[in-house]
Scaffold this motif. Sequence first.
Motif, PDB file in Angstrom:
ATOM      1  N   ALA A   1       0.829  -1.176   0.046  1.00  0.00           N
ATOM      2  CA  ALA A   1       0.056   0.030   0.026  1.00  0.00           C
ATOM      3  C   ALA A   1       0.778   1.203  -0.136  1.00  0.00           C
ATOM      4  O   ALA A   1       0.320   2.395  -0.081  1.00  0.00           O
ATOM      5  CB  ALA A   1      -0.895   0.172   1.223  1.00  0.00           C
TER       6      ALA A   1
ATOM      7  N   ARG B   1       2.094   5.614   5.472  1.00  0.00           N
ATOM      8  CA  ARG B   1       0.312   5.783   5.638  1.00  0.00           C
ATOM      9  C   ARG B   1       0.048   6.247   7.024  1.00  0.00           C
ATOM     10  O   ARG B   1       0.348   5.284   7.956  1.00  0.00           O
ATOM     11  CB  ARG B   1      -0.220   4.351   5.430  1.00  0.00           C
TER      12      ARG B   1
ATOM     13  N   ARG C   1      -2.647   6.689   8.529  1.00  0.00           N
ATOM     14  CA  ARG C   1      -3.944   5.956   9.086  1.00  0.00           C
ATOM     15  C   ARG C   1      -3.233   4.708   9.706  1.00  0.00           C
ATOM     16  O   ARG C   1      -3.947   4.430  10.675  1.00  0.00           O
ATOM     17  CB  ARG C   1      -4.642   5.678   7.974  1.00  0.00           C
TER      18      ARG C   1
ATOM     19  N   ASN D   1      -5.217  -1.839   6.762  1.00  0.00           N
ATOM     20  CA  ASN D   1      -4.628  -2.036   5.382  1.00  0.00           C
ATOM     21  C   ASN D   1      -5.326  -2.725   4.464  1.00  0.00           C
ATOM     22  O   ASN D   1      -5.458  -2.203   3.160  1.00  0.00           O
ATOM     23  CB  ASN D   1      -3.403  -3.021   5.608  1.00  0.00           C
TER      24      ASN D   1
ATOM     25  N   ILE E   1      -7.892  -0.244   3.179  1.00  0.00           N
ATOM     26  CA  ILE E   1      -7.159   0.572   1.939  1.00  0.00           C
ATOM     27  C   ILE E   1      -7.183  -0.046   0.651  1.00  0.00           C
ATOM     28  O   ILE E   1      -7.565   0.725  -0.368  1.00  0.00           O
ATOM     29  CB  ILE E   1      -5.809   1.050   2.579  1.00  0.00           C
TER      30      ILE E   1
ATOM     31  N   GLU F   1     -11.019   0.222  -0.400  1.00  0.00           N
ATOM     32  CA  GLU F   1     -11.152   1.705  -0.735  1.00  0.00           C
ATOM     33  C   GLU F   1     -10.770   2.473  -1.903  1.00  0.00           C
ATOM     34  O   GLU F   1     -11.069   3.285  -2.836  1.00  0.00           O
ATOM     35  CB  GLU F   1     -11.049   2.667   0.350  1.00  0.00           C
ATOM     36  N   GLU F   2      -9.279   1.995  -2.093  1.00  0.00           N
ATOM     37  CA  GLU F   2      -8.443   2.589  -2.896  1.00  0.00           C
ATOM     38  C   GLU F   2      -8.478   1.779  -4.374  1.00  0.00           C
ATOM     39  O   GLU F   2      -7.665   2.000  -5.338  1.00  0.00           O
ATOM     40  CB  GLU F   2      -7.043   2.977  -2.508  1.00  0.00           C
TER      41      GLU F   2
ATOM     42  N   THR G   1       0.634   1.036  -5.715  1.00  0.00           N
ATOM     43  CA  THR G   1      -0.024   2.442  -5.908  1.00  0.00           C
ATOM     44  C   THR G   1       0.491   3.042  -7.058  1.00  0.00           C
ATOM     45  O   THR G   1      -0.369   4.291  -7.400  1.00  0.00           O
ATOM     46  CB  THR G   1      -0.035   3.417  -4.659  1.00  0.00           C
TER      47      THR G   1
END
Length: 476
Positions: free
Chosen positions: A76, A80, A82, A354, A357, A360-361, A452
Amino acid sequence: MTLTTSLDAPMAYSDAHNAELQQKAKDHLWMHFSRQSVMESGAGVPIIVKGQGHHIWDSKGKRYIDGLSGLFTVNAGHGRKRLAEVAAKQAEELAFFPIWSYAHPNAIELADRLASYAPGDLNRVFYSTGGGEAVETAFKLAKYYWKLMGRPTKHKVISRNVAYHGTPQGALAITGIPAMKEMFEPVTPGGFRVPNTNFYRADEMSPGLGLGDNLEMFGLWAANRIEEMIEFEGPETVAAVFLEPVQNSGGCFPPPPGYFKRVREICDKYDVLLVADEVITAFGRIGNMFASTTYGIQPDMITCAKGMTSGYSPIGATIVSDRIYEPFKHGDTTFYHGYTFGGHPVSSAVALANLDIFEEEKLNENVRENSPLFRKELEKLLDLPIVGDVRGAGYFFGIELVKDKGTKETFNDEESERLLRGYLSKALYEAGLYCRADDRGDPVIQLAPPLTIGPKEFAEIGDILHGVLSEAPKYI
């Protein structure tokens, strides 16, 4: 301590601070899989102090592309906040409790989540703290399962040439790299090797059969070597076959069409368990939560780790089918195996965040959409005389280097030493790309960047590789 001047770049450490760290490393740090002579010689070791997105910075303030996701792990991306906040919050609430006869919510929720992603009836999750432990768990569980089934002679395991499955004594027996085993002999007995699926070397692996022109036939040939080994050793002695969906060591060997379908048929025919080692390939590396889904594999167990938390906290797991779990549901049967930090509350919390993420992404979708563009960029390197093959899947590629493209002649040990350690590893790093130059097999460069990135970063990686590889023949 690093002082951050912006969201992107840390200030460089002072010369005095760098020298102090290098001396402490020389005096006390024993690095993994590394030649300690590098530090003993005074050359020092790169010290990485920060990560953000797909970049890392060293203690001198220089920025690099992380082309290996740390170690096939930071899926990820770095930095991060978060995930750091989730870890801190959980540590305040419940920093540690074992799952030895007790449980805690995060371990339960994560097990449910992993089972929902896993193919078929893989519904039971046994935690560890890393990939090697997950493989060790699967090996022990396979042997125990067959004993419970009244077939105690089924204890051998089959894996592929050059495949890496970990360093614990049991996992080491499954690892197919002789140079990593000989100094630890005698290792756990019962490990046997069959050919891998390096199609670039198909004619060398199956001389006289002409399989280098037919990927599917080569795949069936390779799968049938598993049946041959089972028959040779005796079906009543073989417990399991361990295979990575895409083999890492040797340089990213994808499975040919029909390969895993045939392997599953063979395992069913001889009552042998199929273990998919997904320590690297799980959690988006190939474009799905599990590469078993990508390739239509129905294993009896999956081992996983690394990308489950994107490296923000250590965790691993062995995901087990209902069939394997069945005899443990009854009476006083106990799997006498476990780890203090298995299913750690903080790691489990980080894993759940994680995976949020990922969803969501849409990181899996990003890999599936952009993988062909990544491959296309890397295939431009085939114009160079030293590049023999580009292969892989998802965001996981290997570039095989050769001395002669026409004959596919590889380098001898001395040439490989000069090429990889004398030139490539340093040159790529100095050019701003952290990746792996490896010769556990034929010399390769491996790439596994964070999930990413996209076309802009592919081009940047490709440009660096082209520049460095163009100069490589001078150093052989």
